[in-house]
Design a protein around this motif. Structure first.
Motif, PDB file in Angstrom:
ATOM      1  N   THR A   1       0.849  -1.183   0.000  1.00 17.18           N
ATOM      2  CA  THR A   1       0.000   0.000   0.000  1.00 17.18           C
ATOM      3  C   THR A   1       0.887   1.237   0.000  1.00 17.18           C
ATOM      4  OG1 THR A   1      -0.110   0.305   2.394  1.00 17.18           O
ATOM      5  CG2 THR A   1      -1.668  -1.256   1.437  1.00 17.18           C
ATOM      6  N   GLU A   2       0.265   2.394  -0.080  1.00 14.27           N
ATOM      7  CA  GLU A   2       1.034   3.637  -0.016  1.00 14.27           C
ATOM      8  C   GLU A   2       1.388   4.003   1.420  1.00 14.27           C
ATOM      9  OE1 GLU A   2      -3.288   4.857   0.207  1.00 14.27           O
ATOM     10  OE2 GLU A   2      -2.145   3.366  -0.875  1.00 14.27           O
ATOM     11  N   HIS A   3       0.844   3.251   2.395  1.00 11.40           N
ATOM     12  CA  HIS A   3       1.106   3.519   3.804  1.00 11.40           C
ATOM     13  C   HIS A   3       2.382   2.812   4.260  1.00 11.40           C
ATOM     14  CE1 HIS A   3      -2.894   5.191   4.103  1.00 11.40           C
ATOM     15  NE2 HIS A   3      -3.356   4.108   3.498  1.00 11.40           N
ATOM     16  N   ARG A   4       3.105   3.431   5.156  1.00 11.04           N
ATOM     17  CA  ARG A   4       4.327   2.831   5.681  1.00 11.04           C
ATOM     18  C   ARG A   4       4.021   1.726   6.693  1.00 11.04           C
ATOM     19  NH1 ARG A   4       9.618   3.343   5.701  1.00 11.04           N
ATOM     20  NH2 ARG A   4      10.808   3.241   7.620  1.00 11.04           N
ATOM     21  N   ASP A   5       2.951   1.896   7.471  1.00 11.27           N
ATOM     22  CA  ASP A   5       2.590   0.937   8.511  1.00 11.27           C
ATOM     23  C   ASP A   5       1.653  -0.132   7.971  1.00 11.27           C
ATOM     24  OD1 ASP A   5       4.059   2.364  10.409  1.00 11.27           O
ATOM     25  OD2 ASP A   5       2.345   3.652  10.881  1.00 11.27           O
ATOM     26  N   TYR A   6       1.564  -1.235   8.703  1.00  4.28           N
ATOM     27  CA  TYR A   6       0.604  -2.283   8.381  1.00  4.28           C
ATOM     28  C   TYR A   6      -0.801  -1.709   8.441  1.00  4.28           C
ATOM     29  CZ  TYR A   6       4.429  -5.467   9.759  1.00  4.28           C
ATOM     30  OH  TYR A   6       5.606  -6.141   9.895  1.00  4.28           O
ATOM     31  N   GLN A   7      -1.671  -2.200   7.595  1.00  3.72           N
ATOM     32  CA  GLN A   7      -3.071  -1.805   7.585  1.00  3.72           C
ATOM     33  C   GLN A   7      -3.890  -3.022   8.003  1.00  3.72           C
ATOM     34  OE1 GLN A   7      -4.014   1.519   6.803  1.00  3.72           O
ATOM     35  NE2 GLN A   7      -1.812   1.599   7.130  1.00  3.72           N
ATOM     36  N   ILE A   8      -4.366  -3.026   9.251  1.00  6.50           N
ATOM     37  CA  ILE A   8      -5.142  -4.146   9.780  1.00  6.50           C
ATOM     38  C   ILE A   8      -6.474  -3.588  10.257  1.00  6.50           C
ATOM     39  CG2 ILE A   8      -5.230  -6.007  11.479  1.00  6.50           C
ATOM     40  CD1 ILE A   8      -2.124  -5.868  11.505  1.00  6.50           C
ATOM     41  N   HIS A   9      -7.565  -4.033   9.617  1.00  7.53           N
ATOM     42  CA  HIS A   9      -8.893  -3.504   9.915  1.00  7.53           C
ATOM     43  C   HIS A   9      -9.897  -4.648   9.977  1.00  7.53           C
ATOM     44  CE1 HIS A   9      -7.294   0.489   9.075  1.00  7.53           C
ATOM     45  NE2 HIS A   9      -6.790  -0.012   7.957  1.00  7.53           N
ATOM     46  N   ALA A  10     -10.687  -4.666  11.041  1.00  6.82           N
ATOM     47  CA  ALA A  10     -11.754  -5.658  11.184  1.00  6.82           C
ATOM     48  C   ALA A  10     -13.063  -5.067  10.694  1.00  6.82           C
ATOM     49  CB  ALA A  10     -11.885  -6.082  12.645  1.00  6.82           C
ATOM     50  N   GLN A  11     -13.833  -5.860  10.001  1.00  4.49           N
ATOM     51  CA  GLN A  11     -15.173  -5.462   9.555  1.00  4.49           C
ATOM     52  C   GLN A  11     -16.103  -5.545  10.765  1.00  4.49           C
ATOM     53  OE1 GLN A  11     -16.044  -4.685   6.363  1.00  4.49           O
ATOM     54  NE2 GLN A  11     -18.209  -4.407   6.781  1.00  4.49           N
ATOM     55  N   HIS A  12     -16.694  -4.455  11.145  1.00  9.10           N
ATOM     56  CA  HIS A  12     -17.588  -4.444  12.300  1.00  9.10           C
ATOM     57  C   HIS A  12     -18.829  -5.281  12.012  1.00  9.10           C
ATOM     58  CE1 HIS A  12     -15.138  -1.589  14.415  1.00  9.10           C
ATOM     59  NE2 HIS A  12     -15.113  -0.807  13.339  1.00  9.10           N
ATOM     60  N   GLY A  13     -19.131  -6.192  12.919  1.00 12.03           N
ATOM     61  CA  GLY A  13     -20.318  -7.025  12.784  1.00 12.03           C
ATOM     62  C   GLY A  13     -20.161  -8.153  11.782  1.00 12.03           C
TER      63      GLY A  13
ATOM     64  N   SER B   1       8.495 -11.818  11.105  1.00  9.65           N
ATOM     65  CA  SER B   1       8.902 -11.457  12.461  1.00  9.65           C
ATOM     66  C   SER B   1       7.727 -10.924  13.277  1.00  9.65           C
ATOM     67  CB  SER B   1      10.008 -10.414  12.437  1.00  9.65           C
ATOM     68  OG  SER B   1      11.115 -10.886  11.725  1.00  9.65           O
ATOM     69  N   ALA B   2       6.824 -10.226  12.633  1.00  9.12           N
ATOM     70  CA  ALA B   2       5.708  -9.598  13.327  1.00  9.12           C
ATOM     71  C   ALA B   2       4.479 -10.490  13.425  1.00  9.12           C
ATOM     72  CB  ALA B   2       5.318  -8.298  12.615  1.00  9.12           C
ATOM     73  N   SER B   3       4.516 -11.684  12.852  1.00  8.64           N
ATOM     74  CA  SER B   3       3.316 -12.508  12.752  1.00  8.64           C
ATOM     75  C   SER B   3       2.697 -12.859  14.105  1.00  8.64           C
ATOM     76  CB  SER B   3       3.599 -13.788  11.961  1.00  8.64           C
ATOM     77  OG  SER B   3       4.590 -14.562  12.618  1.00  8.64           O
ATOM     78  N   LEU B   4       3.513 -13.074  15.126  1.00  5.73           N
ATOM     79  CA  LEU B   4       2.945 -13.388  16.441  1.00  5.73           C
ATOM     80  C   LEU B   4       2.199 -12.200  17.036  1.00  5.73           C
ATOM     81  CD1 LEU B   4       5.803 -15.539  17.991  1.00  5.73           C
ATOM     82  CD2 LEU B   4       3.635 -16.311  17.006  1.00  5.73           C
ATOM     83  N   GLY B   5       2.650 -10.997  16.744  1.00  6.37           N
ATOM     84  CA  GLY B   5       1.950  -9.807  17.209  1.00  6.37           C
ATOM     85  C   GLY B   5       0.711  -9.489  16.393  1.00  6.37           C
ATOM     86  N   ILE B   6       0.723  -9.866  15.121  1.00  2.00           N
ATOM     87  CA  ILE B   6      -0.412  -9.618  14.237  1.00  2.00           C
ATOM     88  C   ILE B   6      -1.540 -10.624  14.514  1.00  2.00           C
ATOM     89  CG2 ILE B   6      -1.191  -9.670  11.824  1.00  2.00           C
ATOM     90  CD1 ILE B   6       1.634  -8.690  11.074  1.00  2.00           C
ATOM     91  N   ALA B   7      -1.197 -11.845  14.851  1.00  2.00           N
ATOM     92  CA  ALA B   7      -2.179 -12.923  15.000  1.00  2.00           C
ATOM     93  C   ALA B   7      -3.362 -12.575  15.900  1.00  2.00           C
ATOM     94  CB  ALA B   7      -1.498 -14.197  15.488  1.00  2.00           C
ATOM     95  N   PRO B   8      -3.148 -11.984  17.090  1.00  2.00           N
ATOM     96  CA  PRO B   8      -4.320 -11.665  17.921  1.00  2.00           C
ATOM     97  C   PRO B   8      -5.247 -10.631  17.275  1.00  2.00           C
ATOM     98  CG  PRO B   8      -2.303 -11.573  19.239  1.00  2.00           C
ATOM     99  CD  PRO B   8      -1.900 -11.717  17.799  1.00  2.00           C
TER     100      PRO B   8
END
Length: 102
Positions: A65-77, A92-99
């Motif tokens: 993406t054009e963003h520097r950070d990860y983009q993690i978004h949950a669909q509400h409902g 490396s970040a997968s354990l932190g992303i998993a939750p």
């Protein structure tokens, strides 16, 4: 960027990944220079591989993406989570992303 040397479930030794910024979004292919760089990297860390044979390479495209950070978004409902912009640090970040996505 991290490059790993590991044994696959099938017993093959794998070296990678690379992260190359490209403009052509359908250009999923390897090039001889990158393959040679990875072979030399693997031999540096596991000299015993010199007696082994190279059997192939593969390529894929990462959805950036054009963003520097990860983009993690949950669909509400809903039962949908979007995880995008995960670059070479994703392993490396997968354990932190998993939750966030479970």
């Amino acid at each position: 960027k991290g490059v790993y040397v590991f044994q696959s479930l099938y017993g093959h030794i794998v070296c990678g990944p690379t992260a190359e910024d490209i403009e052509e979004r359908s250009a999923a292919r390897t090039d001889p220079e990158t393959v040679e760089r990875l072979v030399q990297h693997a031999l540096e860390f596991v000299p015993g591989l010199r007696k082994e044979h190279f059997i192939g390479s593969y390529a894929g495209l990462r959805p950036a993406t054009e963003h520097r950070d990860y983009q993690i978004h949950a669909q509400h409902g809903g039962d949908w989570v979007t995880a995008a912009g995960i670059r070479s640090t994703g392993l490396s970040a997968s354990l932190g992303i998993a939750p966030l996505v479970s």
